[in-house]
Design a protein around this motif. Structure first.
Motif, PDB file in Angstrom:
ATOM      1  N   TYR A 172       0.845  -1.195   0.000  1.00  0.00           N
ATOM      2  CA  TYR A 172       0.000   0.000   0.000  1.00  0.00           C
ATOM      3  C   TYR A 172       0.879   1.242   0.000  1.00  0.00           C
ATOM      4  CZ  TYR A 172      -3.856  -3.083   1.069  1.00  0.00           C
ATOM      5  OH  TYR A 172      -4.791  -4.073   1.005  1.00  0.00           O
ATOM      6  N   GLY A 173       0.428   2.269  -0.662  1.00  0.00           N
ATOM      7  CA  GLY A 173       1.155   3.526  -0.674  1.00  0.00           C
ATOM      8  C   GLY A 173       0.207   4.627  -1.098  1.00  0.00           C
ATOM      9  N   SER A 174       0.734   5.732  -1.562  1.00  0.00           N
ATOM     10  CA  SER A 174      -0.177   6.773  -2.042  1.00  0.00           C
ATOM     11  C   SER A 174       0.452   7.530  -3.196  1.00  0.00           C
ATOM     12  CB  SER A 174      -0.581   7.702  -0.901  1.00  0.00           C
ATOM     13  OG  SER A 174       0.405   8.662  -0.682  1.00  0.00           O
ATOM     14  N   LEU A 175      -0.406   8.135  -3.974  1.00  0.00           N
ATOM     15  CA  LEU A 175       0.019   8.959  -5.103  1.00  0.00           C
ATOM     16  C   LEU A 175      -0.731  10.279  -5.004  1.00  0.00           C
ATOM     17  CD1 LEU A 175      -0.174   6.380  -8.043  1.00  0.00           C
ATOM     18  CD2 LEU A 175       1.919   7.390  -7.109  1.00  0.00           C
ATOM     19  N   THR A 176      -0.112  11.346  -5.471  1.00  0.00           N
ATOM     20  CA  THR A 176      -0.816  12.622  -5.513  1.00  0.00           C
ATOM     21  C   THR A 176      -1.368  12.811  -6.921  1.00  0.00           C
ATOM     22  OG1 THR A 176       0.741  13.490  -3.899  1.00  0.00           O
ATOM     23  CG2 THR A 176      -0.629  15.087  -5.063  1.00  0.00           C
ATOM     24  N   VAL A 177      -2.644  12.942  -6.980  1.00  0.00           N
ATOM     25  CA  VAL A 177      -3.322  12.990  -8.277  1.00  0.00           C
ATOM     26  C   VAL A 177      -3.934  14.372  -8.470  1.00  0.00           C
ATOM     27  CG1 VAL A 177      -5.167  11.982  -9.683  1.00  0.00           C
ATOM     28  CG2 VAL A 177      -3.806  10.532  -8.162  1.00  0.00           C
ATOM     29  N   GLN A 178      -3.786  14.877  -9.666  1.00  0.00           N
ATOM     30  CA  GLN A 178      -4.371  16.179  -9.991  1.00  0.00           C
ATOM     31  C   GLN A 178      -5.799  15.981 -10.493  1.00  0.00           C
ATOM     32  OE1 GLN A 178      -2.885  19.513  -9.851  1.00  0.00           O
ATOM     33  NE2 GLN A 178      -5.117  19.833  -9.986  1.00  0.00           N
ATOM     34  N   PHE A 179      -6.764  16.377  -9.664  1.00  0.00           N
ATOM     35  CA  PHE A 179      -8.158  16.349 -10.111  1.00  0.00           C
ATOM     36  C   PHE A 179      -8.544  17.746 -10.557  1.00  0.00           C
ATOM     37  CE2 PHE A 179      -8.108  12.757  -7.103  1.00  0.00           C
ATOM     38  CZ  PHE A 179      -8.576  11.758  -7.949  1.00  0.00           C
ATOM     39  N   ALA A 180      -9.718  17.878 -11.105  1.00  0.00           N
ATOM     40  CA  ALA A 180     -10.185  19.192 -11.562  1.00  0.00           C
ATOM     41  C   ALA A 180     -10.299  20.159 -10.402  1.00  0.00           C
ATOM     42  CB  ALA A 180     -11.530  19.052 -12.271  1.00  0.00           C
ATOM     43  N   GLY A 181     -10.641  19.657  -9.227  1.00  0.00           N
ATOM     44  CA  GLY A 181     -10.823  20.517  -8.058  1.00  0.00           C
ATOM     45  C   GLY A 181      -9.541  20.727  -7.278  1.00  0.00           C
ATOM     46  N   GLY A 182      -8.440  20.178  -7.746  1.00  0.00           N
ATOM     47  CA  GLY A 182      -7.182  20.320  -7.031  1.00  0.00           C
ATOM     48  C   GLY A 182      -6.496  18.990  -6.839  1.00  0.00           C
ATOM     49  N   ALA A 183      -5.276  19.025  -6.345  1.00  0.00           N
ATOM     50  CA  ALA A 183      -4.515  17.796  -6.143  1.00  0.00           C
ATOM     51  C   ALA A 183      -4.980  17.108  -4.866  1.00  0.00           C
ATOM     52  CB  ALA A 183      -3.034  18.105  -6.078  1.00  0.00           C
ATOM     53  N   ALA A 184      -4.952  15.800  -4.890  1.00  0.00           N
ATOM     54  CA  ALA A 184      -5.371  15.050  -3.704  1.00  0.00           C
ATOM     55  C   ALA A 184      -4.532  13.782  -3.601  1.00  0.00           C
ATOM     56  CB  ALA A 184      -6.848  14.686  -3.811  1.00  0.00           C
ATOM     57  N   ALA A 185      -4.260  13.415  -2.345  1.00  0.00           N
ATOM     58  CA  ALA A 185      -3.529  12.162  -2.125  1.00  0.00           C
ATOM     59  C   ALA A 185      -4.505  11.000  -2.287  1.00  0.00           C
ATOM     60  CB  ALA A 185      -2.932  12.143  -0.732  1.00  0.00           C
TER      61      ALA A 185
END
Lengths: 252, 407
Positions: free
Chosen positions: B105-118
Motif C-alpha cells: 500500500y502507498g499513495s500517489l498525488t493525483v491532480q483532479f479538476a478541483g485540485g490535487a489530492a492524495a
C-alpha cells in the motif's frame, strides 16, 4: 351342481363390554349350489345381516364351519379371503352404497380395480357392457345423485355383477324402492344372475320378493329354518322347501 | 404382469381419489406446496447468500487457499526489496505456482479538476485480480502488456472515476500524477463502489509501475510488501513450509519469513455453519407445520371415508391394498405439490427480488438454482406425504367392513 357354500353348525357370538356374550346366530346349516335362488326373511335384529356378512366372507363365524368353494373360510388368510370375495361374490345393498362423486361408469369400474388380470386393463369396456345390459347405456356419465332410486339400484347391480361373481348376496335390494321399481329390479338381478348361473341369496322383509326364490328360509332367534314360499316375517315355520331338488336341498 | 397390474391399479385408484376429492386435496396441498416453496426458497436463497458471503470474503482475503507471507530481517534492518522480489519470483517458478502477487500500500498525488489530492494506492501483480475476484464496472483488469506501458495503468475506484467526470475507459482517460517526477497515469479499469462508506478515491497499480513512480511522489514505501499465493487447498500446508524456507534462505542470515492462510477456508470451523443451521432450522419448522396441516386433513378425511373404504373392501380390496391406496393418495398429492412448490421457488430465487435481499451484492459466479434445493424440496414433500399418509392409512386398515358399510 357345484357346491358354492356350505355352512355347518355356524354360529356368531359377540363379546359385549358390559354383559355376557351375545349369541346372534347359532347352529346354521346351509348349502348353496350354483344357480340357487334363496330368500331369507326375518324380523329386525334376527341376525339377517350378520348371516349375510358371514356368507359374504366379510365376517368369520365363532362356531361351526363355513366352506366356500371347498375352502374353510376360517383357515384362509385375510388377503386371500378378500380376493376370493372380490372375485366370486357380488353384493347388492339396500342403500345402494354407490361411491359419491363418481359417475355410473366409474362406480361400476371400481371392483375391476382390484382385479389383476385382463379385467383391469379392459375395465371401462366391461363396465360399459354391463351398464348397457342393465339399461343404463345412456347414463354412463351421470353421477348417482342425479339418478332415480331405481337407476341407482341398477348401477349397484351392475357393479355387483361386473366381475361375474358366482354368488350374489342381496341385502334388502328393494327396500328403498317402490313396489313396481322393486319388482323390475329383482327381475333384472335374476336375469343377470341367470346368464352366469350365479347363485342368488336375497335377504328381505318383503314376502313378494321372497316368493320369487325357489328356496325359502326364515331367521328366528338366530336360527335358520326353512319356510314356505310367500310366508312373510312372523309366519309359521314351513317344513317344505318348494322347488328344491334333493341335491340342492338344505339340511336344517 | 400381476405385480405391474397391482402397482398400476393402486396408482390409478390414488389418482382417481385425488380427482374426486380435488377440492379437499387442493386445500390440503396448498399448505404443503407453500411449505415446500418456502423450504426450497430458503435452501436456494441460502446457497446464493452463502455464495455472496464467500465472494465478499474472497475479495477481501483471497480465494481458498491463499497464503500470505511477510518477509524481513529479525533485527529489523531493511532488506533489499529486489532480493526478496527475485526470491519470490524464483519460488513461484520452482513450485509452478501460477497465482502469486506482491501486495503493498502507498499513495500517489493525483491532480483532479478541483485540485490535487492524495490517493491511496494498492500495488499488486497482474494475477491479483483473479485471486481476489476483483470486479470492474468499466474497462479491464491489468493485462500482460500493461507492465510495458510508459504511462502507468491505473484501475481506479468509482469515487476516483466520479471526480474525473466518469469518462468512458475506452477513451483512455489520463490523470496527472504529481511529485518530484511527475507522470501521467492511464485509467484502464474502474471498480464499483463498495458501499456508502466508500467515499475516498483509491486505485490499483502494478507493482513494477509503482516502484518506478513511488520514490518521486512519496519518500519510500509506507510498509514492506506482503506476498500472496493462491494454491490448491491440499497443497497449502506443505507449500507454506517450503516457500518460507526458500525465502529465508534467499535473504540470508538473520532473515525470517512468516506464512499463514488468509482466506475463509483456513478457519477451523465452517464460517457459514451458523447461516446453514439457521436455514435448515427454519426449513424444518416450515415443513413440520405443513406436515401437521396435511396430517390433520388426511385424518379427518379418512374418518369421512369409512363407508367408502368398507364398500371397497366388500369388492375385494385387501387391507394392504387399502393401506397403499390411502398412502399413495397422500404421496402422489404431495409429490405434485412439491413440484409446484419447487417451480414457484425457482421463479422467486431467480427473480430480481433476490438481488435486493442480498443487499445489492452482485455476484461474480451467480450460482444457478441449486439442484440440491430442488431435490430436497421434492423429496421432503414426498416424505411428508408418506409420513402424513401413514396414520390415515393405518386408520383405514383398521376399518371393519361390516361396521363401515353400516356407518
Amino acid at each position: 351342481m357345484t357346491v358354492l357354500l356350505e355352512a355347518t353348525g355356524v354360529g356368531r357370538t359377540v363379546e359385549l363390554p358390559d354383559g355376557p356374550p351375545l349369541t346372534i346366530l347359532s347352529g346354521v346349516d346351509l348349502t348353496v349350489h350354483e344357480g340357487d335362488r334363496l330368500s331369507i326373511v326375518g324380523r329386525s335384529g334376527s341376525g339377517k345381516s350378520t348371516l349375510l356378512n358371514l356368507l359374504g366372507l366379510m365376517d368369520s363365524p365363532t362356531a361351526g364351519e363355513l366352506r366356500f368353494l371347498g375352502h374353510d373360510t376360517r383357515a384362509l388368510r385375510g388377503s386371500t379371503r378378500d380376493r376370493l370375495r372380490g372375485r366370486e361374490i357380488g353384493f347388492v345393498f339396500q342403500q345402494f352404497n354407490l361411491l359419491p362423486g363418481r359417475t355410473a361408469l366409474e362406480n361400476v369400474q371400481t371392483p375391476l380395480l382390484y382385479s389383476n388380470g385382463r379385467e383391469f386393463w379392459r375395465r371401462e369396456q366391461i363396465a360399459r357392457e354391463i351398464l348397457d345390459l342393465v339399461g343404463l347405456g345412456d347414463r354412463l356419465h351421470t353421477r348417482p345423485e342425479r339418478l332415480s332410486g331405481g337407476e341407482q339400484q341398477r348401477v349397484a347391480i351392475a357393479r355387483a355383477l361386473v366381475r361375474r361373481p358366482r354368488l350374489i348376496l342381496a341385502d334388502e335390494p328393494t327396500g328403498a324402492l317402490d313396489l313396481e321399481t322393486g319388482g323390475s329390479v329383482m327381475g333384472l338381478i335374476e336375469e343377470v344372475a341367470g346368464q352366469t348361473d350365479a347363485a342368488l341369496v336375497t335377504i328381505t322383509h318383503d314376502p313378494a320378493i321372497a316368493s320369487r326364490s325357489t328356496r325359502h328360509f326364515r331367521l328366528e332367534s338366530g336360527r335358520l329354518v326353512p319356510s314356505d314360499a310367500g310366508v312373510g316375517v312372523g309366519g309359521p315355520v314351513g317344513v317344505d322347501v318348494g322347488g328344491v331338488g334333493t341335491d340342492a336341498g338344505v339340511s336344517v | 404382469m400381476r405385480a405391474v397390474t397391482g402397482a398400476v391399479s393402486t396408482v390409478v385408484e390414488a389418482l382417481e381419489e385425488l380427482r374426486i376429492h380435488r377440492g379437499r386435496v387442493l386445500l390440503s396441498l396448498i399448505g404443503v406446496a407453500i411449505a415446500v416453496c418456502a423450504l426450497t426458497t430458503v435452501v436456494g436463497a441460502g446457497a446464493i447468500a452463502e455464495q455472496a458471503n464467500r465472494e465478499v470474503s474472497e475479495r477481501q482475503s483471497g480465494r481458498p487457499a491463499t497464503i500470505q507471507f511477510n518477509v524481513g530481517s529479525e533485527g529489523g534492518e531493511a532488506v533489499d526489496a529486489a532480493t526478496i522480489d527475485a526470491a519470490w519470483a524464483s519460488v513461484l517458478e520452482r513450485y509452478d505456482i501460477a497465482f502469486g502477487s506482491r501486495n503493498s500500500y502507498g499513495s500517489l498525488t493525483v491532480q483532479f479538476a478541483g485540485g490535487a489530492a492524495a490517493v491511496q494506492v494498492q500495488a499488486v501483480d497482474q494475477t491479483y485480480g483473479e485471486m481476489h475476484r476483483v470486479r470492474l464496472i468499466d474497462g479491464e483488469w491489468f493485462g500482460p502488456r500493461d507492465a510495458d506501458r510508459l504511462a502507468p495503468a491505473l484501475i481506479v475506484n468509482e469515487v476516483f472515476w466520479d471526480r474525473l467526470g466518469r469518462p468512458p475507459v475506452w477513451t483512455h482517460p489520463t490523470v496527472a500524477l504529481l511529485g518530484e517526477a511527475p507522470a501521467t497515469g492511464v485509467i484502464t479499469g474502474v471498480t464499483p463502489s463498495q458501499g456508502e462508506w466508500d467515499t475516498e478515491p483509491t486505485a490499483f497499480v502494478l507493482n513494477d509501475a509503482y516502484a518506478a513512480i513511488a520514490p518521486a511522489t512519496v519518500p519510500g514505501m509506507q510498509q514492506p510488501p506482503t506476498y500472496e499465493m493462491w494454491v490448491p487447498d491440499e497443497l497449502a500446508d506443505p507449500l507454506t513450509e517450503v516457500v518460507k524456507r526458500d525465502l529465508v534462505a534467499a535473504i540470508g542470515e538473520g532473515g525470517y519469513a512468516e506464512g499463514w492462510r488468509n482466506d475463509y477456508g483456513a478457519w477451523s470451523e465452517d464460517p457459514f455453519l451458523i447461516l446453514k443451521l439457521l436455514v435448515v432450522g427454519v426449513a424444518v419448522v416450515i415443513l413440520l407445520l405443513g406436515a401437521l396441516g396435511l396430517l390433520n386433513i388426511a385424518l379427518v378425511t379418512v374418518r369421512a371415508r369409512i363407508r367408502e373404504i368398507g364398500i371397497r373392501r366388500s369388492f375385494g380390496a385387501t387391507r394392504s391394498r387399502v393401506f397403499f391406496s390411502v398412502l399413495m393418495e397422500s404421496v402422489v398429492g404431495t409429490f405434485v405439490a412439491g413440484v409446484v412448490g419447487v417451480a414457484v421457488s425457482i421463479a422467486l430465487v431467480q427473480s430480481p427480488l433476490m438481488t435486493l435481499l442480498l443487499g445489492g451484492v452482485e455476484l461474480d459466479d451467480t450460482p444457478g438454482f441449486p439442484i440440491e434445493a430442488a431435490v430436497i424440496g421434492i423429496v421432503s414433500a414426498t416424505a411428508v406425504g408418506a409420513l402424513a399418509g401413514l396414520l390415515p392409512a393405518l386408520a383405514a386398515v383398521r376399518v371393519r367392513v361390516i361396521d363401515a358399510i353400516r356407518f
